[in-house]
Structures are given as structure tokens and as C-alpha cells.
Design a protein around this motif. Structure first.
Motif, PDB file in Angstrom:
ATOM      1  N   TRP A 111       0.835  -1.207   0.000  1.00  0.00           N
ATOM      2  CA  TRP A 111       0.000   0.000   0.000  1.00  0.00           C
ATOM      3  C   TRP A 111       0.870   1.259   0.000  1.00  0.00           C
ATOM      4  N   ILE A 112       1.935   1.265   0.786  1.00  0.00           N
ATOM      5  CA  ILE A 112       2.820   2.438   0.849  1.00  0.00           C
ATOM      6  C   ILE A 112       3.464   2.685  -0.512  1.00  0.00           C
ATOM      7  N   VAL A 113       3.955   1.628  -1.162  1.00  0.00           N
ATOM      8  CA  VAL A 113       4.585   1.783  -2.477  1.00  0.00           C
ATOM      9  C   VAL A 113       3.579   2.303  -3.499  1.00  0.00           C
ATOM     10  N   SER A 114       2.343   1.802  -3.451  1.00  0.00           N
ATOM     11  CA  SER A 114       1.341   2.273  -4.415  1.00  0.00           C
ATOM     12  C   SER A 114       1.029   3.756  -4.196  1.00  0.00           C
ATOM     13  N   ILE A 119       1.633   9.657  -5.737  1.00  0.00           N
ATOM     14  CA  ILE A 119       1.945  11.062  -5.417  1.00  0.00           C
ATOM     15  C   ILE A 119       3.233  11.551  -6.074  1.00  0.00           C
ATOM     16  N   SER A 120       3.938  10.698  -6.819  1.00  0.00           N
ATOM     17  CA  SER A 120       5.213  11.114  -7.409  1.00  0.00           C
ATOM     18  C   SER A 120       5.101  12.324  -8.342  1.00  0.00           C
ATOM     19  N   PHE A 122       3.220  14.902  -7.964  1.00  0.00           N
ATOM     20  CA  PHE A 122       3.142  16.063  -7.074  1.00  0.00           C
ATOM     21  C   PHE A 122       4.515  16.377  -6.479  1.00  0.00           C
ATOM     22  N   LEU A 123       5.283  15.328  -6.214  1.00  0.00           N
ATOM     23  CA  LEU A 123       6.625  15.548  -5.691  1.00  0.00           C
ATOM     24  C   LEU A 123       7.524  16.208  -6.738  1.00  0.00           C
ATOM     25  N   VAL A 124       7.337  15.849  -8.001  1.00  0.00           N
ATOM     26  CA  VAL A 124       8.096  16.500  -9.079  1.00  0.00           C
ATOM     27  C   VAL A 124       7.715  17.971  -9.173  1.00  0.00           C
ATOM     28  N   LEU A 125       6.418  18.272  -9.050  1.00  0.00           N
ATOM     29  CA  LEU A 125       5.986  19.674  -9.075  1.00  0.00           C
ATOM     30  C   LEU A 125       6.591  20.467  -7.920  1.00  0.00           C
ATOM     31  N   ILE A 126       6.615  19.865  -6.741  1.00  0.00           N
ATOM     32  CA  ILE A 126       7.228  20.519  -5.582  1.00  0.00           C
ATOM     33  C   ILE A 126       8.713  20.752  -5.844  1.00  0.00           C
ATOM     34  N   ASP A 127       9.370  19.759  -6.436  1.00  0.00           N
ATOM     35  CA  ASP A 127      10.793  19.889  -6.761  1.00  0.00           C
ATOM     36  C   ASP A 127      11.022  21.034  -7.756  1.00  0.00           C
ATOM     37  N   ILE A 128      10.128  21.180  -8.744  1.00  0.00           N
ATOM     38  CA  ILE A 128      10.255  22.258  -9.728  1.00  0.00           C
ATOM     39  C   ILE A 128      10.147  23.617  -9.041  1.00  0.00           C
ATOM     40  N   PHE A 129       9.208  23.753  -8.103  1.00  0.00           N
ATOM     41  CA  PHE A 129       9.047  25.032  -7.414  1.00  0.00           C
ATOM     42  C   PHE A 129      10.210  25.329  -6.474  1.00  0.00           C
ATOM     43  N   ILE A 130      10.757  24.314  -5.852  1.00  0.00           N
ATOM     44  CA  ILE A 130      11.861  24.523  -4.905  1.00  0.00           C
ATOM     45  C   ILE A 130      13.166  24.822  -5.640  1.00  0.00           C
ATOM     46  N   PHE A 145       5.659   6.271 -12.738  1.00  0.00           N
ATOM     47  CA  PHE A 145       5.463   5.774 -11.373  1.00  0.00           C
ATOM     48  C   PHE A 145       4.028   5.967 -10.899  1.00  0.00           C
ATOM     49  N   CYS A 146       3.386   7.035 -11.341  1.00  0.00           N
ATOM     50  CA  CYS A 146       1.986   7.264 -10.981  1.00  0.00           C
ATOM     51  C   CYS A 146       1.109   6.160 -11.566  1.00  0.00           C
ATOM     52  N   GLY A 147       1.348   5.839 -12.841  1.00  0.00           N
ATOM     53  CA  GLY A 147       0.584   4.765 -13.479  1.00  0.00           C
ATOM     54  C   GLY A 147       0.812   3.428 -12.800  1.00  0.00           C
ATOM     55  N   LEU A 148       2.076   3.139 -12.493  1.00  0.00           N
ATOM     56  CA  LEU A 148       2.391   1.891 -11.781  1.00  0.00           C
ATOM     57  C   LEU A 148       1.765   1.882 -10.390  1.00  0.00           C
ATOM     58  N   GLY A 149       1.763   3.041  -9.737  1.00  0.00           N
ATOM     59  CA  GLY A 149       1.143   3.147  -8.416  1.00  0.00           C
ATOM     60  C   GLY A 149      -0.345   2.873  -8.465  1.00  0.00           C
ATOM     61  N   LEU A 150      -1.008   3.391  -9.512  1.00  0.00           N
ATOM     62  CA  LEU A 150      -2.449   3.141  -9.662  1.00  0.00           C
ATOM     63  C   LEU A 150      -2.724   1.661  -9.931  1.00  0.00           C
ATOM     64  N   LEU A 151      -1.904   1.051 -10.777  1.00  0.00           N
ATOM     65  CA  LEU A 151      -2.059  -0.389 -11.020  1.00  0.00           C
ATOM     66  C   LEU A 151      -1.821  -1.196  -9.745  1.00  0.00           C
TER      67      LEU A 151
END
Length: 185
Positions: A111-114, A119-120, A122-130, A145-151
Motif C-alpha cells: 500500500w505504501i509503495v502504491s 503522489i510522485s 506532485f513531488l516533481v511539481l514541488i521539486d520544480i518550485f523549490i 510511477f503514478c501509473g504503476l502506483g495506480l495499477l
């Protein structure tokens, strides 16, 4: 131990289960005493033949909580069933608690990995802003990773349901072995 002491002890030990089921069980044990008295046994002999009220209550509670877990399958019911089965004996601490902890760890990790995959982006967006830098490869990796997480999320729903059923069967099997082992003693 006479009939009264036996039934009082048994009722006190069964306080955690449904009142109607508890009353039916107590009536069954009263019937055991009545049949035994008709056969010429003393109350003490009957109580000795029936076994320890605490041992009987542990078996009944384990079976009761397993049935509750089969019906609902909620985490609380499965945890109560697991603890009730562990309470049947010290040997069950190893035989039941080990697989339970391993199973919970595997399911929790899935569950944690999914969720981490989902959320990956969103983390990229945060990285872009920082960092104020944009790399296209990071965005594609995050989408992957988002697609794999959803699967994995969908897969974890099925895996969790399946593992709950398997573990409840394992608990039922363990209780039946303990009951069979106690009868031979």
C-alpha cells in the motif's frame, strides 16, 4: 468445582461475546450437567470431564472472533481473532503471530509503495518550485510511477482481500488443531 462455580466462571470468561450466544452456550453446559447427573455422576466429576471453564472460554472466543472476522473482515475483527487464537496457548504466539506480522508487513508495504507512486507527480511539481529547474525525464518518470502506483493500488485491493481470507482460514485451521489436541489430553 461444582455446577454453579463452573457456570459462573464460564459466564465471566465469556463476557466478551454476544449475550445470546453466551446464554445458549451456558444452557448447553447446564444440559451437560443434567445428563451427567442422570447418569449418576457427581457435579465435580462432570466439571472435571468437561474441562477448564477458562480453556473452554478461550476456544469459544477464538471461534467467535474468527466467525466475526469471516463476516465483516475488518481490521479490528481480524486483530481480535488473531489475539484470541494466540491466547489459546504459548505455542500459538509463534505459530500465529509470526505469519500475522509478516502478512501485515507485506500488505502495508504494498500500500505504501502504491501511494508513493501515485503522489510522485506532485513531488516533481514541488521539486520544480523549490529548485526552479525542470527536467522532462523527471516528469516522465513521475507519470510512469503514478501509473504503476495506480495499477499496484488496484492489485493491492485484491491482494488484501485474498490475504484476509487466507489468514482467517489459517486461524480457523489453527483453532481446530488446538481443539483436537486438547480433546486428546
Amino acid at each position: 468445582m461444582n455446577k454453579r462455580e463452573f457456570l459462573i466462571t464460564l459466564e465471566a470468561e465469556l463476557k466478551d461475546i454476544d449475550k445470546q450466544e453466551r446464554m445458549e452456550l451456558l444452557q448447553d453446559y447446564e444440559a451437560h450437567f443434567e445428563f451427567g447427573l442422570e447418569e449418576g455422576k457427581t457435579e465435580e466429576e462432570i466439571a472435571k470431564d468437561l474441562g477448564s471453564p477458562r480453556g473452554i472460554a478461550k476456544e469459544v472466543k477464538a471461534s467467535y472472533h474468527i466467525e466475526q472476522a469471516k463476516g465483516d473482515g475488518g481490521i479490528q475483527n481480524i486483530l481480535q481473532a488473531t489475539l484470541a487464537v494466540i491466547g489459546l496457548g504459548l505455542f500459538n504466539l509463534i505459530i500465529v503471530l509470526g505469519p500475522f506480522l509478516a502478512l501485515v508487513s507485506i500488505i502495508f508495504s504494498g500500500w505504501i509503495v502504491s501511494f508513493a507512486g501515485i503522489i510522485s507527480p506532485f513531488l516533481v511539481l514541488i521539486d520544480i518550485f523549490i529548485t526552479s529547474s525542470f527536467e522532462l525525464v523527471n516528469l516522465f518518470a513521475a507519470i510512469l510511477f503514478c501509473g504503476l502506483g495506480l495499477l499496484l493500488l488496484v492489485a493491492m485491493m485484491y491482494v488484501t482481500k485474498f490475504m484476509k481470507k487466507i489468514f482467517i482460514r489459517y486461524l480457523s485451521y489453527n483453532v481446530s488443531i488446538v481443539k483436537g489436541g486438547m480433546k486428546g489430553d
